[in-house]
Every structure is written in C-alpha cells, then in structure tokens.
Design a protein around this motif. Sequence first.
Motif, PDB file in Angstrom:
ATOM      1  N   UNK A 174      -2.381  -2.012   8.351  1.00  0.00           N
ATOM      2  CA  UNK A 174      -1.974  -2.997   7.353  1.00  0.00           C
ATOM      3  C   UNK A 174      -3.117  -3.661   6.622  1.00  0.00           C
ATOM      4  N   UNK A 175      -4.343  -3.190   6.807  1.00  0.00           N
ATOM      5  CA  UNK A 175      -5.483  -3.868   6.192  1.00  0.00           C
ATOM      6  C   UNK A 175      -5.399  -3.868   4.672  1.00  0.00           C
ATOM      7  N   UNK A 176      -5.044  -2.728   4.068  1.00  0.00           N
ATOM      8  CA  UNK A 176      -5.023  -2.639   2.602  1.00  0.00           C
ATOM      9  C   UNK A 176      -3.930  -3.504   2.007  1.00  0.00           C
ATOM     10  N   UNK A 226       3.300 -12.669  -7.766  1.00  0.00           N
ATOM     11  CA  UNK A 226       2.554 -11.485  -8.154  1.00  0.00           C
ATOM     12  C   UNK A 226       2.652 -10.425  -7.083  1.00  0.00           C
ATOM     13  N   UNK A 227       2.423  -9.177  -7.480  1.00  0.00           N
ATOM     14  CA  UNK A 227       2.438  -8.041  -6.562  1.00  0.00           C
ATOM     15  C   UNK A 227       1.172  -7.234  -6.811  1.00  0.00           C
ATOM     16  N   UNK A 228       0.476  -6.879  -5.746  1.00  0.00           N
ATOM     17  CA  UNK A 228      -0.696  -6.002  -5.854  1.00  0.00           C
ATOM     18  C   UNK A 228      -0.447  -4.775  -4.989  1.00  0.00           C
ATOM     19  N   UNK A 229      -0.813  -3.607  -5.505  1.00  0.00           N
ATOM     20  CA  UNK A 229      -0.571  -2.343  -4.811  1.00  0.00           C
ATOM     21  C   UNK A 229      -1.897  -1.642  -4.550  1.00  0.00           C
ATOM     22  N   UNK A 230      -2.094  -1.238  -3.312  1.00  0.00           N
ATOM     23  CA  UNK A 230      -3.283  -0.486  -2.915  1.00  0.00           C
ATOM     24  C   UNK A 230      -2.969   1.000  -2.933  1.00  0.00           C
ATOM     25  N   UNK A 231      -3.868   1.785  -3.525  1.00  0.00           N
ATOM     26  CA  UNK A 231      -3.664   3.231  -3.683  1.00  0.00           C
ATOM     27  C   UNK A 231      -4.925   3.964  -3.234  1.00  0.00           C
ATOM     28  N   UNK A 288       0.853  -1.184   0.000  1.00  0.00           N
ATOM     29  CA  UNK A 288       0.000   0.000   0.000  1.00  0.00           C
ATOM     30  C   UNK A 288       0.887   1.232   0.000  1.00  0.00           C
ATOM     31  N   UNK A 289       0.585   2.180  -0.863  1.00  0.00           N
ATOM     32  CA  UNK A 289       1.260   3.470  -0.810  1.00  0.00           C
ATOM     33  C   UNK A 289       0.216   4.515  -0.442  1.00  0.00           C
TER      34      UNK A 289
END
Length: 426
Positions: A395-397, A159-164, A100-101
């Motif tokens: 840290x939820x996202x 894989x990588x997932x990013x939360x914005x 998450x950023x």
Amino acid sequence: MTYRTSRSRSPGGAAPTGPATLRRANLSLVLRELREHTSLSRAEIAQATGLHRATVSNLMAELLERRLVREVGVEHVGAIGRPRRAVALHGAHVGALGMEINVDYIAVHGTDLSGRSLVERRVVHDAMGSGPDSAVRRLGLVAKEAVEAMRRAGSVPTGIAVAVPGLVDVTRGVVTLAPNLHWRDLPLAEQLSSILGPRSVPVWVDNDANLAALAEYTSGVAAGTPHLVYLTGEVGVGGGIISGGELLRGADGFSGEVGHLRVDPNGDRCGCGRIGCWETKVGLAALVRAAMPEQAYGLPGMPVPDPGERVADIARGLASGDRRMTMAVAQVGEWLGLGGSILANLFNPRVIVIGGYFASLAQWLLPHAQEQLRRLVVAAPAAECRFVASTLGFGAASRGAASMVVNHIIDDPTTILDSLRRPAPY
C-alpha cells in the motif's frame, strides 16, 4: 517533518505575485507549521513563521471558517499574562483518496487532513490482460466505492491521485509509457474524470515509485532520511529517489525507471522490449517463474491471484526449507544487491528501502542483497548505505498518492470551501 513540494510558476519562470497569491502562500505556511505539531498558539505560529501576529490572527480566522483548523483549548504561559488559545489541524471532513493500479491489483488508501485512515483495500484485477479501457473502467468503479466509504466516515473527498508503474506526464495526467500494463500515451486523468462524472473532484496521476518514496519519506521506516532510494517490489521494479529531502524527478519527470537498467546483456526480454533489464531478474514475475513455475505469470488459463497470496506461498515454502524456492530467492537477492550497488554508487543514499514483495521476503532476501552491496559499492564504508524493509507493504504507493492530494490542499487551502460547497459527486 517538512515535506517540500514544488511551487507552480508562471510561464516566464517567476513565481506569480499579488495579494491573493501572497495570502494563499501564507495560509499554506501556517498549515505546514501546524502539520508539524500537535497544537500551537497564534503567538507560536507567528514566531515560527516570521509573520506578524495580526496577520496570523487574520489567517487563522479564515482557516477556522474553512474548518481546516480548530481551537483545542487554552494554554497558560507562566504565572501571569494572557492565556493563549491553541489551535490544531482539523480537516476530518476534508478527504484525500490515493489509488494505485498495477499489473494484478488496484490498491486504495483514503485519509483526511488530520491523518485519519478512512479506507484501505486491495482488489485483484488483471490490468495487464484486460486492456486500458477495461482497466480504467474498473479503476473508476473502485474509486466510486472508496468515495462512498469515505463519505460514510464523514469525509468529503477533495481530490484523487493515482499511482501508475510507468512514465507519467504529471502536468497533463498522461501515462506516457507503462510497459508492464501495455499502456502508451493514455490520458488517465481525463478518462477517470470522465467516468466519475462532471462533478468529479480533481484527478492527478504520478509514478508509483515516486509516490511510494514520498510515503516512506514522510511516514515510513526511514522517515526523515534526506537521502534515500525506494524500490518497488512488484511485477515491475521502479525507484523513487529522495535527494536532499526532495523528490528527484529529472528534466522531464521521468527519473526512477531503475527496473530498466541493463544488468545482463544475455538475459531475458523485458516488458519494455529490451534485453536483460534489472526487473527481469528481481521482479515478482521473475521470482514466481523460478520458485513456482507452475504458477508463472502469463500462463494460459491461469487466474490472476492476489500478489500477496503468491508471496505468502513462497514464504511458507522458504520457512519449510523448500530447496527450489530457497535457491530462487537467493538468486534474486544477489541481483537485488547488484542493482542496489549501482544506485548507491550513483546517488549515495543512506538507505535503500525495499517495498512490495521485497519487504515481505526481506529476511531471506536481504542477507544476499546486503552482501552484494557491501562488495560492489565503491565508497567506503559501504555499511553507511544499507537495505531496509518497508513496513507499508503493497500500500505504499496508494498511501503516497493520498499524501499527494493532502499536499495539494496544504499548497492552496482556498480551494477547500469551494469544493465543499459543490454538489455531492457521483
């Protein structure tokens, strides 16, 4: 618990068909069943899924080859009869990295298919002040460090997932608008993949509140509740909405921007450019400005501390009876309840889960918020909808982002062998 994901469809709208597609679907079906249980025999899987036993045996052979399941022993059923070999999810070597950023930090959660937590950290970073190019470079550096930590734990990230915190075109991995980061039309997935190099694993991007809502639905304080709203408690405020056990995205995937509900026409200007948005009343920046004006966001020369440190300072002040902080939190709690009542009237959830700093200060916020909710919700009894504090913290996202990667693996297990045969990335 069953987490429902959207299925990909062909341009004509019909689900693609064919032997390979059917096999992928059946492999996914078996893995989903195993995800819900500690272990099952092949006969139990056949009964639960409706697949023929011979089909299950063939599918199990492939999943064993891909090391996504393992045999965990022999089960004896009854006094006579053939013993059954039980199987369980394996996947300790199959990693999923969630990130998450946000305005003032980057969070990381690395896990594997079996649910083991491999890496968990939060890095202070002024993403709003540094600009998108610098922020994405820092995100790439943190991702590389997390990947190495996961490899040392024996898991290969697939894989990588990013939360914005903003509007995201999930299909293209483009951040359409993130007001508090000052990002517009940023191709984040493409840029992060470029930084990670040509051998990078797939990168996905999604809204932070959506991913946090999924984390809450699958493993949070209200896990399994089919109708819930999740609220982020950051500088910005977003909402993830679970309706009937599924994430509500809207026509273009942009639902959940609840922080930009207009609640005060005479209020402050929001980062989105509008006046009186809900997040100008309940966001962390608004609370800090009222409770600790000398540490307000955006003051020249002020370093950007970890958001947890700001919240801890306020909690200590509240515990000691600081009048200014007590009044500030009471006011935020009332606005939180007012906005929550709008969401309750619209979506009729059973619970409104509050995360981020909201959860950290819940004992002081919730009495005010719940009272407003009780007064303003139209449907009776209002007590059927209540606020609850998340236990997942900031840290939820990132946790939800890691779950998103796992769901991609479950959706198409045939990608795993190919990804593990690839040369090591980075």
